[in-house]
Design a protein around this motif. Structure first.
Motif, PDB file in Angstrom:
ATOM      1  N   PHE A  15      17.715 -14.515 -27.411  1.00 17.62           N
ATOM      2  CA  PHE A  15      16.552 -15.032 -27.802  1.00 17.62           C
ATOM      3  C   PHE A  15      15.300 -15.934 -27.918  1.00 17.62           C
ATOM      4  CE2 PHE A  15      19.759 -13.400 -31.100  1.00 17.62           C
ATOM      5  CZ  PHE A  15      18.911 -11.740 -31.174  1.00 17.62           C
ATOM      6  N   GLY A  16      15.851 -16.512 -26.600  1.00 21.84           N
ATOM      7  CA  GLY A  16      14.712 -17.946 -25.584  1.00 21.84           C
ATOM      8  C   GLY A  16      15.240 -19.412 -26.318  1.00 21.84           C
ATOM      9  N   PRO A  17      14.587 -19.918 -25.640  1.00 19.65           N
ATOM     10  CA  PRO A  17      14.305 -21.545 -26.242  1.00 19.65           C
ATOM     11  C   PRO A  17      14.525 -21.623 -27.213  1.00 19.65           C
ATOM     12  CG  PRO A  17      12.321 -21.295 -25.120  1.00 19.65           C
ATOM     13  CD  PRO A  17      13.209 -19.850 -24.938  1.00 19.65           C
ATOM     14  N   ALA A  18      13.943 -20.702 -28.111  1.00 15.63           N
ATOM     15  CA  ALA A  18      13.150 -21.564 -29.702  1.00 15.63           C
ATOM     16  C   ALA A  18      15.032 -21.719 -30.309  1.00 15.63           C
ATOM     17  CB  ALA A  18      12.558 -20.456 -30.637  1.00 15.63           C
ATOM     18  N   TRP A  19      15.057 -20.635 -29.983  1.00 14.39           N
ATOM     19  CA  TRP A  19      16.347 -20.406 -31.290  1.00 14.39           C
ATOM     20  C   TRP A  19      17.796 -20.873 -30.885  1.00 14.39           C
ATOM     21  CZ3 TRP A  19      18.062 -17.088 -35.427  1.00 14.39           C
ATOM     22  CH2 TRP A  19      16.543 -16.582 -36.427  1.00 14.39           C
ATOM     23  N   GLY A  20      18.082 -21.194 -28.923  1.00 18.25           N
ATOM     24  CA  GLY A  20      19.272 -22.079 -27.781  1.00 18.25           C
ATOM     25  C   GLY A  20      18.687 -23.486 -28.484  1.00 18.25           C
ATOM     26  N   GLN A  21      17.807 -23.866 -29.048  1.00 18.64           N
ATOM     27  CA  GLN A  21      17.228 -25.476 -29.135  1.00 18.64           C
ATOM     28  C   GLN A  21      17.935 -25.946 -30.650  1.00 18.64           C
ATOM     29  OE1 GLN A  21      16.647 -27.818 -27.450  1.00 18.64           O
ATOM     30  NE2 GLN A  21      16.984 -26.301 -25.340  1.00 18.64           N
ATOM     31  N   ALA A  22      17.371 -24.386 -31.523  1.00 22.05           N
ATOM     32  CA  ALA A  22      17.682 -24.635 -32.702  1.00 22.05           C
ATOM     33  C   ALA A  22      19.119 -25.014 -33.599  1.00 22.05           C
ATOM     34  CB  ALA A  22      16.858 -23.159 -34.162  1.00 22.05           C
TER      35      ALA A  22
END
Length: 737
Positions: free
Chosen positions: A490-497
């Motif tokens: 799902f991309g960096p937002a989900w990954g960082q969260a």
């Protein structure tokens, strides 16, 4: 690394994202739990966790499970060096920054070695970053090394045996062999009279499709022959030759009248039969690299094809038929096309033999530098590759400088301001930086939103669970699995969260923490994001586009010189040994730099409206390859025994070469200047008259004419695209490479 939209991912990609998360989670959790709760070694547990995360998540090693496991084992000693260097250089901020400069540049610049080195580099960077921060505790070095080793070995076993990535359906050698076999089939069809009635032969579209399958972008990264090793260079060389051969055969099929004899000329038919046989043998040699060479001691130059070419050239030089007259012009033109295909087949066979472990082919073009890499040692080849990219013109050099500046600045800021958990600052720089400022900002914006959400969730969890280690221990594995899979899906937002949750849950088991750990994580990511964005704005913010334009301009300049040098070499009489053959080394080096820039440019997002000229990069690449192909064999073409071309034909050849070279140079000037044209660029100038039809060297002159026509045709799309006003749509501007 860009992230595709979730809906754009194929089912296989989504499945592999989940499988990858399972593999990394299994290795990281096993190492962390075993060291912390089994051995009561928090430091070892931390390095086991981050060792697996670094090489399994941050690193993007391409290939099958077996190939990934092999890379992990090979890089294990390098990881020991990096962990040791980071631990010892953490004594002072400046020593840590100096080490970061050396390590950062060397690992980032390792992309010139190919996809595997480029994929492993980010993970290896983290192995230096993690221990390079206080506390300075060299006494714990053995625990750090043991933890990293355990994490890496667990990840190796996981990649190899736990839901491993299957090997690709077709290897590069297999694709090369298929293309060579198809070329042999087409040559055999061209050498015979088609049978009466309905027939189904090889079509030009099938030949083109076989060539397209050899493009690097159509091949899995692990299968691309991208390193400086002799085998990879020879495979890449062979791929270029077979693609050229397929194009030549497709052109002959198109030119053949439907239902008629495709090659009524007996001499051409005989040579095409030899081409078909050589292609079949070459396909077998490519498919079975450990089998004995089908050419015996002839160093990859098929003896039957070489003899057929020499006989064919002698007949053309004599220019006599059985009745004593010169063949018709269409026969001579067909012979020119057949000879070009035969010479390309010889290059293909020789390159495949070098890829099998052979050396420079002899007597194939004995004075040419075509196979200069075949006799060089491994150290010389790698030194040439590294030095060739140590230039402002290399996108790999630009990327390495950008990454190094960002990491050094982040380490200096983290040390100067004594930022807690400062390695998160460098981790943000390493993971969020992109090759363009626009893409970096887009990634940073998503990552900051995700980190903020993750920090809120982590703070709530820490406040709610308090110091209860069993809660965190129970949550770590499922949170890791969700984070590692969601980041890829799902991309960096989900990954960082979710990664913020992972580090919070992990650190809560190593020592008592408060909700301020999540705050520290958020501030560190913000700091790293600002530094990474600043570096992207200051260092080549437009990414590879400008460098691609410049490198294509330099390529046109270099090949323009080669056009005239090759023509001059062809015009020399056979008895005139003055002057060496034209060197293609500079043109091939310029082509490698241009293709590297083009490959990165295609991986970046593009705006529909840009300033400056809009060249067709693919057309420039094809033009350069067309020029190189002629430069490789035309100077060695057999001349008439009574001398070279006459004055009229010499004038024609020089004028045509000069006109084409001038067009290439002017287009190159326009690209290097980076300005849109004020007026449309003229088409390549045509000289007043053709070669003298009574010239004794007419066959050789026709070879030049076919070469010139091919260069002119390849160049036309580049001229049309460069004349297009800035911002105008161009559906062919970004073709697949």
């Amino acid at each position: 690394m860009t992230h595709a939209a979730p809906g754009a991912r194929a089912p296989a990609d989504r499945r592999e994202a989940v499988h990858g998360g399972v593999r990394v989670t299994a290795a990281a959790a096993a190492g962390f739990y075993g060291c912390l709760y089994g051995l009561d070694r928090p430091v070892m547990a931390l390095y086991a966790l981050f060792g697996a995360v670094a090489m399994g998540l941050l690193a993007r090693i391409p290939g099958s499970g077996r190939q990934r496991a092999a890379v992990l084992l090979v890089t294990l000693p390098l990881g020991w060096v990096l962990v040791s260097a980071g631990t010892l250089l953490a004594v002072h901020t400046w020593s840590a920054v100096a080490g970061m400069a050396v390590v950062g540049f060397c690992l980032a610049f390792a992309a010139v070695a190919g996809p595997r080195a480029a994929g492993a580099a980010p993970g290896l960077q983290l192995l230096y970053i993690l221990p390079s921060f206080p506390p300075y505790e060299p006494g714990t070095l053995w625990e750090r090394l043991a933890g990293y080793t355990l994490g890496a070995l667990l990840l190796t076993a996981s990649e190899r045996f736990l839901l491993p990535v299957p090997p690709p359906g077709a290897t590069y050698r297999g694709l090369l062999a298929d293309a060579a076999a198809l070329a042999g089939t087409a040559a055999e069809q061209l050498s015979a009279v088609p049978p009466a009635g309905p027939q189904r032969g090889t079509t030009p579209d099938e030949l083109a499709a076989a060539g397209e399958r050899l493009r690097p972008s159509q091949v899995p990264p692990a299968e691309r022959p991208a390193s400086a090793a002799r085998t990879d260079r020879a495979l890449s060389h062979a791929a270029g030759a077979v693609r050229a051969l397929l194009g030549q055969l497709a052109a002959m099929i198109r030119a053949a009248p439907p239902g008629a004899a495709r090659c009524p000329d007996p001499a051409s038919a005989a040579l095409l039969t030899a081409v078909a046989d050589a292609c079949a043998r070459t396909a077998s040699a490519a498919r079975h690299p450990s089998a004995p060479s089908p050419y015996g001691a002839h160093s990859g130059d098929p003896p039957e094809l070489r003899t057929a070419v020499e006989t064919f050239q002698q007949a053309r030089a004599d220019s006599d038929e059985a009745d004593g007259g010169r063949p018709p012009a269409e026969v001579l033109g067909r012979r020119t096309a057949v000879l070009a295909a035969a010479q390309t087949t010889r290059i293909l066979a020789a390159a495949v033999d070098v890829a099998r472990g052979g050396r420079r082919p002899r007597p194939l073009f004995p004075d040419s530098d075509l196979f200069s890499y075949a006799d060089a040692g491994a150290l010389a080849l790698w030194r040439s590759r590294l030095l060739g990219h140590l230039t402002r013109s290399s996108v790999q050099f630009q990327n390495a400088v950008r990454i190094t500046l960002g990491l050094c600045a982040a380490r200096l800021v983290a040390g100067a301001f004594d930022i807690e958990h400062g390695f998160w600052v460098l981790l943000a720089v390493l993971t969020l930086g992109r090759s363009t400022a626009v893409e970096t900002w887009s990634t940073v914006r998503s990552a900051l939103l995700g980190t903020f959400a993750g920090a809120l969730a982590a703070a709530a969890l820490i406040i709610g669970a308090g110091p209860s280690r069993p809660v965190y221990a129970a949550l770590l594995a499922p949170v890791m699995l969700t984070a590692f899979a969601a980041g890829a899906l799902f991309g960096p937002a989900w990954g960082q969260a979710l990664f913020t949750l992972v580090v919070s849950v992990a650190f809560a088991q190593l020592a008592p923490v408060t909700w301020q750990l999540a705050e520290t994580r958020l501030l560190d990511v913000v700091t790293g994001s600002v530094i990474g964005l600043a570096c992207s704005l200051l260092a080549w913010p437009a990414g590879a586009r400008r460098e691609t334009v410049r490198s294509m301009g330099r390529l046109l300049h270099t090949t323009a010189l080669l056009l005239e040098e090759t023509t001059a070499a062809v015009l020399r009489p056979p008895a005139d040994a003055e002057g060496p053959p034209p060197s293609t080394l500079a043109a091939r080096h310029a082509l490698r730099l241009a293709e590297a820039s083009f490959a990165q440019y295609q991986s970046e997002p593009h705006s529909t409206a840009r300033e400056g000229p809009h060249p067709d990069f693919h057309a420039v690449d094809v033009t350069a390859r067309q020029i190189l192909l002629g430069a490789h064999w035309l100077p060695y073409d057999m001349r008439p025994r009574d001398g070279g071309p006459g004055p009229r034909s010499r004038t024609w050849a020089r004028q045509t070469a000069a006109a084409l070279a001038g067009t290439c140079t002017r287009l190159g000037d326009r690209l290097l200047a980076g300005r849109p044209p004020k007026t449309p660029h003229p088409e390549p100038a045509e000289p007043a008259g053709p070669p003298d039809p009574d010239d004794p060297a007419l066959p050789v002159l026709l070879d030049l004419d076919v070469w010139f026509t091919g260069v002119r045709s390849a160049l036309a799309p580049a001229l049309a695209a460069a004349d297009r006003p800035a911002g105008a749509p161009d559906s062919g501007e970004h073709p697949r490479a």
